[in-house]
Design an enzyme around this catalytic site. Sequence first.
Site, PDB file in Angstrom:
ATOM      1  N   GLU A 273      -0.737  -2.760 -20.082  1.00 45.25           N
ATOM      2  CA  GLU A 273      -1.449  -1.902 -19.132  1.00 45.25           C
ATOM      3  C   GLU A 273      -2.889  -2.368 -18.963  1.00 45.25           C
ATOM      4  OE1 GLU A 273      -0.007   0.282 -17.225  1.00 45.25           O
ATOM      5  OE2 GLU A 273       1.893  -0.120 -18.221  1.00 45.25           O
ATOM      6  N   TRP A 276      -2.888  -5.135 -16.636  1.00 47.09           N
ATOM      7  CA  TRP A 276      -2.741  -4.763 -15.220  1.00 47.09           C
ATOM      8  C   TRP A 276      -4.104  -4.657 -14.553  1.00 47.09           C
ATOM      9  CZ3 TRP A 276       0.687  -4.759 -11.466  1.00 47.09           C
ATOM     10  CH2 TRP A 276       2.040  -4.902 -11.822  1.00 47.09           C
ATOM     11  N   TRP A 304       1.178   2.898  10.810  1.00 45.52           N
ATOM     12  CA  TRP A 304       0.650   3.972   9.974  1.00 45.52           C
ATOM     13  C   TRP A 304       0.022   5.023  10.875  1.00 45.52           C
ATOM     14  CZ3 TRP A 304       2.193   2.792   5.280  1.00 45.52           C
ATOM     15  CH2 TRP A 304       2.083   1.497   4.769  1.00 45.52           C
ATOM     16  N   ASN A 339      -1.138   8.687 -14.271  1.00 48.22           N
ATOM     17  CA  ASN A 339      -0.676   7.481 -13.581  1.00 48.22           C
ATOM     18  C   ASN A 339       0.599   7.695 -12.775  1.00 48.22           C
ATOM     19  OD1 ASN A 339       1.372   4.945 -14.220  1.00 48.22           O
ATOM     20  ND2 ASN A 339      -0.535   4.355 -13.263  1.00 48.22           N
ATOM     21  N   TRP A 357      -2.404   3.876   4.034  1.00 46.37           N
ATOM     22  CA  TRP A 357      -2.793   3.929   2.618  1.00 46.37           C
ATOM     23  C   TRP A 357      -4.296   4.022   2.434  1.00 46.37           C
ATOM     24  CZ3 TRP A 357      -5.792  -0.172   0.932  1.00 46.37           C
ATOM     25  CH2 TRP A 357      -5.754  -1.346   1.706  1.00 46.37           C
ATOM     26  N   TRP A 380      -2.410   1.156  -4.405  1.00 47.37           N
ATOM     27  CA  TRP A 380      -2.067   1.780  -3.117  1.00 47.37           C
ATOM     28  C   TRP A 380      -1.210   0.853  -2.288  1.00 47.37           C
ATOM     29  CZ3 TRP A 380      -2.104   6.484  -1.066  1.00 47.37           C
ATOM     30  CH2 TRP A 380      -2.817   7.492  -1.742  1.00 47.37           C
TER      31      TRP A 380
END
Length: 466
Positions: A273, A276, A304, A339, A357, A380
């Site tokens: 993590e 990441w 969108w 998360n 987004w 996102w």
Amino acid sequence: MSDAPLVLWFRRDLRLGDHPMLARAVASGRPLVPLFILDPETEALGAAAKWRLGLSLADFARRLEGLGSRLILRRGPALAVLEQVLAETGAMGVHWSRLYDAGSIARDGAVKAALRARGLEAVSHEGFLLHEPWQVATGQGGFYRVYTPYWNAVKGRDVAAPEPAPKRLSGPAVWPQSDVLADWQMGAAMRRGAGVCLPFQVVGEDAAQARLAAFLETRVQDYKAARDFPARDATSRLSENLTYGEIGPRSIWHGGWRAMQDGAAGAEHFLKELVWREFAWHLMYHTPHMAEANWREDWQGFPWREDNADAEAWRRGMTGEPFVDAAMREMYVTGTMHNRARMIVASYLTKHLMTDWRVGLRWFADCLTDWDAAANAMGWQWVAGCGPDAAPYFRVFNPAGQAEKFDADGAYRKRFLDPRSPEARRYFEAVPLSWQLAPDQPAPRPLIALDRGRERALAAYAARKS
DNA sequence: CAGCACTTGAT
DNA sequence: TCAAGTGCT
């Protein structure tokens, strides 16, 4: 003039230990002038992040004072302020820890060029990341676009051991004048009131180290499975501290590594993590358009929806989808969001509500006290489908199914929706009057039936390809 | 070039 | 079972 002072330009590295720039500066033996600049880039932070940065600055200033030093606060464009402070102190150089977003790179590059052109020292240091983005490359020499190969490339690498915090810092004969932090009004943009999130913040280097130690002592064991359940206190919550550099990634890496060698079951997952975050900054450096544009450029033209009334209901936690509303309220009242909940609310906005987004990203930027530009842009876009990952378009989270799976007893939803819970009460105290939300208000009807929203999203994605 | 692997899902 | 493309070695 080897004993001329050195200006230490602190930005997102508000700590004393695990700090390459600070350790080298101390070793130089020169008088040090710690400086923080409220420049236009920092002024532009979202409301919650800016407020939280103020807390961090106050703590860091106290720590510096404990070492016989100070934190000088100045406001204005970075280069102009640095030139003033150099002139006032007779310092011959500026050092800082590198940042990797396009805005910081442009600003810091201009500062470096201008100072060096005048014969002054301008030096940047590592410390924000475990590995510099240009030092991790594929077999072909390019950068990674996929996480797992990136992880495989860095998992066995040596990470330098964190430097100990200095015991004392020498200062200049005469200190330059400093602004007063309170005058900066760092919380002024918090519509919900600056104090709302305060009980949920864990501020400063000591607190961050304690947080890491506590996590590695116990929760890391069960981390891999328990981290998915938003009602549980199963995660480290260190993102908040990493954001401001109250703790460095190398401290976390070495802590996690030790836990792994001691046989802690979840330790490797915890390290993944952390990596990441690293991967997000790797991508941000190599593809800076990730912050604002569809990472996959063939997504340009995807239909969108721009900001709209459904998105406003989403921001207010009034979509009628209990898990989504609980999560949005969690963020508003605490400054953070679990998360898994982040993925679900992002999926709901971009798929069920077909909304851009970037509308969601902007609200996160305004609300999160652990705001991280790279992690958010990557996340996102990953959820929306236009980011890194092979085939996410058919991955439409079902918030009801997710709630059943990860919040079966409803504890998370109750915590932020049931007006009898303290967190929910805080939420209703915090919302602006214009939102017209009251504790006794019945839950709104869902904006859209889940199966219909799913079908609509999948149809739009299918149409994109043809 | 082939083969492999892919954070977090849904029905 | 679906869905399926692509990044990496």
